[in-house]
Scaffold this motif. Sequence first.
Motif, PDB file in Angstrom:
ATOM      1  N   ASP A  57       0.828  -1.209   0.000  1.00 19.48           N
ATOM      2  CA  ASP A  57       0.000   0.000   0.000  1.00 19.48           C
ATOM      3  C   ASP A  57       0.862   1.258   0.000  1.00 19.48           C
ATOM      4  OD1 ASP A  57      -2.243  -1.584   0.028  1.00 19.48           O
ATOM      5  OD2 ASP A  57      -2.530  -1.474   2.200  1.00 19.48           O
ATOM      6  N   ALA A  58       1.990   1.197   0.698  1.00 21.56           N
ATOM      7  CA  ALA A  58       2.874   2.366   0.764  1.00 21.56           C
ATOM      8  C   ALA A  58       3.428   2.712  -0.615  1.00 21.56           C
ATOM      9  CB  ALA A  58       4.026   2.100   1.739  1.00 21.56           C
ATOM     10  N   LEU A  59       3.704   1.686  -1.427  1.00 17.89           N
ATOM     11  CA  LEU A  59       4.223   1.928  -2.777  1.00 17.89           C
ATOM     12  C   LEU A  59       3.142   2.527  -3.666  1.00 17.89           C
ATOM     13  CD1 LEU A  59       6.668   1.655  -4.627  1.00 17.89           C
ATOM     14  CD2 LEU A  59       5.890  -0.633  -5.226  1.00 17.89           C
ATOM     15  N   LEU A  60       1.918   2.046  -3.533  1.00 22.94           N
ATOM     16  CA  LEU A  60       0.801   2.607  -4.306  1.00 22.94           C
ATOM     17  C   LEU A  60       0.541   4.056  -3.905  1.00 22.94           C
ATOM     18  CD1 LEU A  60      -1.656  -0.435  -4.254  1.00 22.94           C
ATOM     19  CD2 LEU A  60      -0.347   0.399  -6.205  1.00 22.94           C
ATOM     20  N   ALA A  61       0.629   4.333  -2.597  1.00 25.12           N
ATOM     21  CA  ALA A  61       0.429   5.710  -2.122  1.00 25.12           C
ATOM     22  C   ALA A  61       1.541   6.623  -2.647  1.00 25.12           C
ATOM     23  CB  ALA A  61       0.395   5.734  -0.600  1.00 25.12           C
ATOM     24  N   ARG A  62       2.743   6.092  -2.688  1.00 27.49           N
ATOM     25  CA  ARG A  62       3.874   6.863  -3.208  1.00 27.49           C
ATOM     26  C   ARG A  62       3.694   7.144  -4.704  1.00 27.49           C
ATOM     27  NH1 ARG A  62       9.966   4.461  -3.501  1.00 27.49           N
ATOM     28  NH2 ARG A  62      10.983   6.225  -4.509  1.00 27.49           N
ATOM     29  N   GLN A  63       3.174   6.145  -5.440  1.00 24.48           N
ATOM     30  CA  GLN A  63       2.900   6.328  -6.861  1.00 24.48           C
ATOM     31  C   GLN A  63       1.883   7.447  -7.077  1.00 24.48           C
ATOM     32  OE1 GLN A  63       0.382   3.455  -8.648  1.00 24.48           O
ATOM     33  NE2 GLN A  63       1.192   3.725 -10.709  1.00 24.48           N
ATOM     34  N   LYS A  64       0.811   7.422  -6.296  1.00 26.14           N
ATOM     35  CA  LYS A  64      -0.254   8.419  -6.447  1.00 26.14           C
ATOM     36  C   LYS A  64       0.259   9.824  -6.101  1.00 26.14           C
ATOM     37  CE  LYS A  64      -5.019   9.489  -5.204  1.00 26.14           C
ATOM     38  NZ  LYS A  64      -4.731  10.938  -5.098  1.00 26.14           N
ATOM     39  N   ALA A  65       1.006   9.910  -4.994  1.00 25.53           N
ATOM     40  CA  ALA A  65       1.511  11.213  -4.575  1.00 25.53           C
ATOM     41  C   ALA A  65       2.464  11.802  -5.617  1.00 25.53           C
ATOM     42  CB  ALA A  65       2.210  11.091  -3.224  1.00 25.53           C
ATOM     43  N   THR A  66       3.349  10.960  -6.154  1.00 28.95           N
ATOM     44  CA  THR A  66       4.301  11.431  -7.160  1.00 28.95           C
ATOM     45  C   THR A  66       3.589  11.822  -8.446  1.00 28.95           C
ATOM     46  OG1 THR A  66       5.981   9.942  -6.235  1.00 28.95           O
ATOM     47  CG2 THR A  66       6.408  10.848  -8.418  1.00 28.95           C
ATOM     48  N   SER A  67       2.612  11.004  -8.854  1.00 29.05           N
ATOM     49  CA  SER A  67       1.855  11.305 -10.069  1.00 29.05           C
ATOM     50  C   SER A  67       1.060  12.599  -9.926  1.00 29.05           C
ATOM     51  CB  SER A  67       0.915  10.144 -10.393  1.00 29.05           C
ATOM     52  OG  SER A  67       0.154  10.421 -11.542  1.00 29.05           O
ATOM     53  N   ASP A  68       0.409  12.768  -8.776  1.00 33.30           N
ATOM     54  CA  ASP A  68      -0.374  13.982  -8.539  1.00 33.30           C
ATOM     55  C   ASP A  68       0.515  15.223  -8.563  1.00 33.30           C
ATOM     56  OD1 ASP A  68      -2.622  12.468  -8.320  1.00 33.30           O
ATOM     57  OD2 ASP A  68      -2.794  12.586  -6.147  1.00 33.30           O
ATOM     58  N   LYS A  69       1.683  15.113  -7.949  1.00 34.59           N
ATOM     59  CA  LYS A  69       2.588  16.253  -7.901  1.00 34.59           C
ATOM     60  C   LYS A  69       3.101  16.605  -9.297  1.00 34.59           C
ATOM     61  CE  LYS A  69       6.634  18.018  -5.432  1.00 34.59           C
ATOM     62  NZ  LYS A  69       7.672  17.737  -4.423  1.00 34.59           N
ATOM     63  N   ALA A  70       3.441  15.574 -10.093  1.00 32.59           N
ATOM     64  CA  ALA A  70       3.926  15.814 -11.457  1.00 32.59           C
ATOM     65  C   ALA A  70       2.829  16.440 -12.318  1.00 32.59           C
ATOM     66  CB  ALA A  70       4.414  14.505 -12.076  1.00 32.59           C
ATOM     67  N   ASN A  71       1.603  15.920 -12.199  1.00 35.21           N
ATOM     68  CA  ASN A  71       0.492  16.454 -12.991  1.00 35.21           C
ATOM     69  C   ASN A  71       0.192  17.908 -12.613  1.00 35.21           C
ATOM     70  OD1 ASN A  71       0.209  14.013 -14.276  1.00 35.21           O
ATOM     71  ND2 ASN A  71      -1.385  13.267 -12.917  1.00 35.21           N
ATOM     72  N   ALA A  72       0.207  18.184 -11.313  1.00 29.92           N
ATOM     73  CA  ALA A  72      -0.092  19.532 -10.848  1.00 29.92           C
ATOM     74  C   ALA A  72       0.977  20.520 -11.311  1.00 29.92           C
ATOM     75  CB  ALA A  72      -0.208  19.545  -9.325  1.00 29.92           C
ATOM     76  N   PHE A  73       2.241  20.102 -11.254  1.00 34.32           N
ATOM     77  CA  PHE A  73       3.321  21.002 -11.666  1.00 34.32           C
ATOM     78  C   PHE A  73       3.313  21.216 -13.179  1.00 34.32           C
ATOM     79  CE2 PHE A  73       7.833  22.180 -12.351  1.00 34.32           C
ATOM     80  CZ  PHE A  73       7.871  23.274 -11.505  1.00 34.32           C
ATOM     81  N   GLU A  74       2.979  20.152 -13.929  1.00 33.59           N
ATOM     82  CA  GLU A  74       2.887  20.287 -15.380  1.00 33.59           C
ATOM     83  C   GLU A  74       1.764  21.254 -15.758  1.00 33.59           C
ATOM     84  OE1 GLU A  74       2.668  17.488 -19.390  1.00 33.59           O
ATOM     85  OE2 GLU A  74       2.415  16.605 -17.399  1.00 33.59           O
ATOM     86  N   SER A  75       0.638  21.177 -15.057  1.00 33.50           N
ATOM     87  CA  SER A  75      -0.476  22.101 -15.306  1.00 33.50           C
ATOM     88  C   SER A  75      -0.066  23.540 -14.988  1.00 33.50           C
ATOM     89  CB  SER A  75      -1.691  21.703 -14.455  1.00 33.50           C
ATOM     90  OG  SER A  75      -2.165  20.429 -14.815  1.00 33.50           O
ATOM     91  N   LYS A  76       0.759  23.691 -13.940  1.00 37.98           N
ATOM     92  CA  LYS A  76       1.238  25.016 -13.569  1.00 37.98           C
ATOM     93  C   LYS A  76       2.114  25.610 -14.669  1.00 37.98           C
ATOM     94  CE  LYS A  76       3.585  27.400  -9.751  1.00 37.98           C
ATOM     95  NZ  LYS A  76       4.268  27.217  -8.451  1.00 37.98           N
ATOM     96  N   ILE A  77       2.935  24.787 -15.281  1.00 36.08           N
ATOM     97  CA  ILE A  77       3.793  25.251 -16.373  1.00 36.08           C
ATOM     98  C   ILE A  77       2.949  25.655 -17.579  1.00 36.08           C
ATOM     99  CG2 ILE A  77       5.567  24.552 -18.032  1.00 36.08           C
ATOM    100  CD1 ILE A  77       6.781  22.797 -15.871  1.00 36.08           C
ATOM    101  N   ARG A  78       1.967  24.825 -17.903  1.00 33.75           N
ATOM    102  CA  ARG A  78       1.120  25.104 -19.066  1.00 33.75           C
ATOM    103  C   ARG A  78       0.324  26.389 -18.873  1.00 33.75           C
ATOM    104  NH1 ARG A  78      -1.476  19.189 -20.645  1.00 33.75           N
ATOM    105  NH2 ARG A  78       0.430  18.235 -21.422  1.00 33.75           N
ATOM    106  N   SER A  79      -0.251  26.551 -17.690  1.00 35.10           N
ATOM    107  CA  SER A  79      -1.078  27.731 -17.448  1.00 35.10           C
ATOM    108  C   SER A  79      -0.227  29.002 -17.330  1.00 35.10           C
ATOM    109  CB  SER A  79      -1.909  27.547 -16.175  1.00 35.10           C
ATOM    110  OG  SER A  79      -1.068  27.372 -15.042  1.00 35.10           O
ATOM    111  N   GLY A  80       1.002  28.863 -16.844  1.00 32.50           N
ATOM    112  CA  GLY A  80       1.869  30.022 -16.672  1.00 32.50           C
ATOM    113  C   GLY A  80       2.517  30.502 -17.955  1.00 32.50           C
TER     114      GLY A  80
END
Length: 269
Positions: free
Chosen positions: A190-213
């Motif tokens: 479960d810890a690995l799945l949670a780590r996957q989700k957290a990393t994916s969410d952070k990457a997606n959010a930062f990519e959206s920030k770059i696109r919008s900026g």
Amino acid sequence: VLVTFPFPHDNEPSAKTSVVKHSTSPSFNQSLRFPIDRKARALARTIKRHPVKLEVMYERGFLHSDHSLGVASVKISDLEKEVEVHSVESLMDGRKACGGSVEVRVRLREPLEKADMQMTKERWLVIDDYAKRTVKTLAKAPPKPQAAPGKDQAAGDGQPIVCLDILRHEKQQIEKQIAQLRASKQRVPDALLARQKATSDKANAFESKIRSGGKKFLKSYVPQLQQAVTQEYERAQQLVSTGDKAGAQKALMHKKIISNELERWQKLL
């Protein structure tokens, strides 16, 4: 492989890959596209409840119908907040396992919903020939004064420098680890799945920030990447001087990834 996409549910579209001959473990390396209507209310509900189906077929030749070797079902509910689902699923004949498996990636241009941003701290260790070759060169250079090795380097505002390609690389490494566990029929922690989700969410959010900026954001982001390249090189020198070759190789790999991202963004300015 006959691929069936669950939307629209009342008229599910399907497509076939090309045929791979003379192989008991074929690699298709093929992309199939299915159009979707993001505004359709039923889309999110369908993706939550219905999987993508992959039926592996055996072509028996002229005048003979194809024979099904099994069907794999890939859940795609994670596409609500992620741009990609990477999965290895067993082939089934009804409820009976057939003994084979299929690896597949399902991608969207953007998540169906806005991803929740979560902050997390991770450690990376990547070793390749580039790092091994460069460590010997660094060992000859005198180290510069540096903060204690292993700690995050900070940007001018005191916050750790976030690099999109580093986040993407970490996400790929975690997904590869999960795929290997599933392929060997081991339980994914479960810890690995949670780590996957957290990393994916952070990457997606930062990519959206770059696109919008746009270019305005890149003008402030590019200097941070330049600073990060220098920091990783200096960190590698410091680690070599203390005999930590593994840490130095990690820092050099980070430098290489960040340099490639920096070059990409500089071309747009």
